[in-house]
Motif scaffolding. Structure first.
Motif, short mmCIF file in Angstrom:
data_model
loop_
_atom_site.label_atom_id
_atom_site.label_comp_id
_atom_site.label_asym_id
_atom_site.label_seq_id
_atom_site.Cartn_x
_atom_site.Cartn_y
_atom_site.Cartn_z
N ALA A 1 -14.05 0.87 4.23
CA ALA A 1 -12.59 0.67 4.22
C ALA A 1 -11.87 1.83 4.89
CB ALA A 1 -12.09 0.50 2.78
N ARG B 1 -4.58 -8.16 -1.38
CA ARG B 1 -5.94 -8.38 -1.86
C ARG B 1 -6.03 -9.62 -2.73
NH1 ARG B 1 -9.44 -7.39 -6.03
NH2 ARG B 1 -11.56 -6.76 -5.42
N TRP C 1 -0.46 -7.22 -4.04
CA TRP C 1 -0.21 -6.32 -2.92
C TRP C 1 0.43 -5.04 -3.42
CZ3 TRP C 1 4.79 -4.84 -1.49
CH2 TRP C 1 5.83 -5.56 -2.13
N ARG D 1 -1.46 -3.11 1.32
CA ARG D 1 -2.77 -3.64 0.93
C ARG D 1 -2.56 -4.98 0.24
NH1 ARG D 1 -5.72 -0.18 3.95
NH2 ARG D 1 -5.23 1.99 3.45
N ASP E 1 -9.50 1.70 8.20
CA ASP E 1 -8.15 2.29 8.24
C ASP E 1 -7.98 3.14 9.50
OD1 ASP E 1 -7.30 1.14 5.89
OD2 ASP E 1 -7.54 2.96 4.67
N ASP F 1 0.37 1.86 -0.25
CA ASP F 1 -0.26 3.10 -0.67
C ASP F 1 0.58 4.31 -0.27
OD1 ASP F 1 -0.78 3.72 2.02
OD2 ASP F 1 -2.89 3.15 1.93
N GLY G 1 -1.91 -2.21 7.69
CA GLY G 1 -2.54 -2.23 6.38
C GLY G 1 -3.81 -3.06 6.40
N SER G 2 -4.06 -3.77 5.30
CA SER G 2 -5.31 -4.52 5.17
C SER G 2 -5.08 -5.79 4.38
CB SER G 2 -6.38 -3.66 4.49
OG SER G 2 -5.98 -3.31 3.17
#
Length: 212
Positions: free
Chosen positions: A160, A84, A73, A82, A164, A76, A24-25
């Motif tokens: 982004a 953030r 968070w 994710r 990914d 998705d 993820g990120s």
């Protein structure tokens, strides 16, 4: 990291991704720091990180959002996590790129450089007074023969989306950090791979991790 030991947000989240083999990120606001060898962005301290035991990655992330309420968070539709910081500007991540050319990277940070080298990114950074943080680069392998390489082109994607693509090839999380450095904004992007490309997966899906 021992339970309850001081750390920072970036290290805590990264360890949770490592333990659960998640992808993820992570997007964070931090503090600009400079040393003799680096111009870094350091995330917020976490003097009392959440303590387990945790049964899956949802639990430590939910606990983290309680002690750091600016963090949120989601998972998705593709199962990517994710995380953030709501203080982060996401304009850099939304830059649209006509073409990203991956030049056979054997290390994920080389693939990140392929993304950041896109002309749209360089032009946006110049126009908006954004500098890229500098850290020691990874050590190159003595031989790259036989190592998997990320090659090929992506077209009409955001920064982004290109990142990914990198973590789909090098499973792990991409980390975006920013801080204010006087009249400039400093940005750092890296990938923390959770396993070697080609190595067998633990078999656990995101959120179906072992107890830790």
């Amino acid at each position: 990291m021992f339970p309850g030991s001081p750390t920072n947000v970036e290290n805590f989240v990264q360890e949770m991704f490592f333990v659960t083999q998640s992808s993820g990120s992570l997007a964070l606001r931090g503090t600009c720091m400079a040393t003799d060898v680096a111009s870094d962005v350091v995330s917020d301290a976490l003097p009392h990180p959440p303590e387990g035991p945790f049964h899956n990655i949802d639990e430590p992330l939910a606990a983290l959002s309680q002690v750091a309420p600016h963090l949120s968070w989601i998972r998705d539709g593709e199962g990517m996590l994710r995380v953030r910081d709501d203080r982060v500007q996401d304009d850099v991540l939304r830059i649209r790129l006509q073409r990203v050319h991956f030049r056979g990277a054997v290390h994920p940070d080389d693939a990140v450089q392929d993304v950041l080298s896109a002309p749209e990114v360089r032009a946006y950074f110049r126009k908006n007074h954004i500098e890229v943080g500098l850290v020691f680069r990874h050590l190159a392998p003595l031989s790259t023969k036989g190592l998997p390489r990320l090659s090929g082109d992506l077209r009409d994607v955001t920064v982004a989306e290109a990142l990914d693509h990198v973590v789909r090839y090098f499973p792990g999380l991409w980390v975006y950090k920013e801080c204010a450095n006087g009249s400039l904004r400093r940005v750092m992007v890296r990938v923390a791979a959770v396993r070697v490309v080609g190595a067998p997966s633990s078999g656990g899906r995101v959120g179906a991790a072992p107890r830790f």
